[in-house]
Design a protein around this motif. Sequence first.
Motif, short mmCIF file in Angstrom:
data_model
loop_
_atom_site.label_atom_id
_atom_site.label_comp_id
_atom_site.label_asym_id
_atom_site.label_seq_id
_atom_site.Cartn_x
_atom_site.Cartn_y
_atom_site.Cartn_z
N MET A 1 55.08 -12.21 1.13
CA MET A 1 56.33 -12.35 1.57
C MET A 1 56.82 -11.41 2.87
O MET A 1 57.35 -11.52 3.95
CB MET A 1 57.39 -12.42 0.61
CG MET A 1 57.37 -13.54 -0.32
SD MET A 1 57.72 -15.00 0.48
CE MET A 1 59.35 -14.79 0.90
N LEU A 2 56.36 -10.08 2.44
CA LEU A 2 56.87 -9.05 2.96
C LEU A 2 56.13 -9.23 4.74
O LEU A 2 56.49 -8.95 5.71
CB LEU A 2 56.28 -7.69 2.80
CG LEU A 2 56.52 -6.34 3.56
CD1 LEU A 2 58.05 -6.28 3.87
CD2 LEU A 2 56.10 -5.03 2.89
N GLY A 3 54.63 -9.60 4.67
CA GLY A 3 54.22 -9.84 5.84
C GLY A 3 54.69 -11.21 6.63
O GLY A 3 54.72 -10.87 7.77
N MET A 4 55.28 -12.08 6.05
CA MET A 4 55.72 -13.16 6.73
C MET A 4 57.07 -12.60 7.44
O MET A 4 57.38 -13.18 8.48
CB MET A 4 55.98 -14.34 5.77
CG MET A 4 54.75 -14.89 5.18
SD MET A 4 55.19 -16.28 3.98
CE MET A 4 55.93 -17.67 5.08
N VAL A 5 57.91 -11.79 6.65
CA VAL A 5 59.03 -11.26 7.19
C VAL A 5 58.76 -10.42 8.24
O VAL A 5 59.45 -10.57 9.44
CB VAL A 5 59.75 -10.60 6.32
CG1 VAL A 5 60.92 -9.69 6.80
CG2 VAL A 5 60.27 -11.47 4.86
N VAL A 6 57.83 -9.55 8.46
CA VAL A 6 57.45 -8.84 9.48
C VAL A 6 57.04 -9.65 10.60
O VAL A 6 57.24 -9.34 11.85
CB VAL A 6 56.35 -7.91 8.96
CG1 VAL A 6 55.82 -6.87 10.14
CG2 VAL A 6 56.97 -6.79 8.16
N VAL A 7 56.13 -10.71 10.38
CA VAL A 7 55.71 -11.55 11.62
C VAL A 7 56.83 -12.10 12.16
O VAL A 7 57.09 -12.50 13.44
CB VAL A 7 54.58 -12.61 11.09
CG1 VAL A 7 54.44 -13.53 12.03
CG2 VAL A 7 53.43 -11.75 10.61
N SER A 8 57.66 -12.66 11.35
CA SER A 8 58.88 -13.49 11.75
C SER A 8 59.85 -12.48 12.85
O SER A 8 60.41 -12.90 13.72
CB SER A 8 59.83 -13.99 10.48
OG SER A 8 58.94 -14.81 9.72
N VAL A 9 60.05 -11.32 12.03
CA VAL A 9 60.85 -10.28 13.19
C VAL A 9 60.10 -10.12 14.25
O VAL A 9 60.65 -10.03 15.53
CB VAL A 9 60.96 -9.26 12.31
CG1 VAL A 9 61.78 -8.06 13.08
CG2 VAL A 9 61.99 -9.36 11.04
#
Length: 307
Positions: A1-9
């Motif tokens: 989830m953290l990686g997806m958030v970082v990628v989205s940002v």
Amino acid sequence: MLGMVVVSVAVASLVVLYNLGQTVEGRVRLTHAADAAAYSGALEQARTLNAIAYVNRTHIAHQVAMAHLVTLAAAAQYGGALHTQHTRRNPPGGLIAMLFGADMGLAYRAGQAASDAQWRLAGAFAQHDRAVHRVLKAGAESARAGLVATRDRIMRKVLEANMVDSGSGSDSGVRARSSGLALDLLSDNWPGFIGRSAATRGAGLRPAVEQATERYRFVNSRDATRRNAWPVSRRCPLKRHELRRRGMTWLGPDGRWGALDTQSFHALRSNRWIGCYFRECADQKEEPRLARLSGVLRSLFLRSGYI
């Protein structure tokens, strides 16, 4: 989830950065296009003003030439009058040479009979005046009247040329980029910037014409007085016979040129009732005819001129 958030940002940041770059690029492109269009419009306006300035200079040269033509006509009439007086021996040429010098006698005898030279000058004057006024007036008026349309057309072409993508070489690309552009002049001082001026005293190009004419001695004042060397009468020992030469070329208040040349012999006389006086023996008897000639050789001074 953290990686997806970082990628989205990161993706959102890249999108925002790309949009910001496109906005900045579009703003810079619009600024450069607007500056280029404004410069092109100002350049076209400057060229038009230069053309009108050359028209004015041509008008000034034309007026100087007209002054010379009028003066030449007056000189021809003056020579004819001298010839008439010399033929009548009123006064005799020998008397003029004896009293005022051999050069004055030679000049007096050199007068030629009046010919049609002044009328040829009048015809050349009228023909040149018509051609210059028709051509120059029409050219200046056309440049002035068509400036706004020509300037706007050039500015639109410059806008279209500056809004083309570097990789687009087709007209469709030009229309696609410039279809949403509108030319709107926020400040335009051209209306009323120039105007015509009549040939009234001190107005328009008249001071420039007068200043240019003053450079030529031929059209300046031609006044001179020659006196004989020896005393004439006991009652007036300081006075002498006089040969008075008068000539001038002028620009009238209505903007028309005129010229007049005369010469008269003033014989000194004296008696016990009047004392010393001059008896005029005029060599120039053609002033009414010369006045009519000046009316023919008249300049319609800069009625279409610009300032």
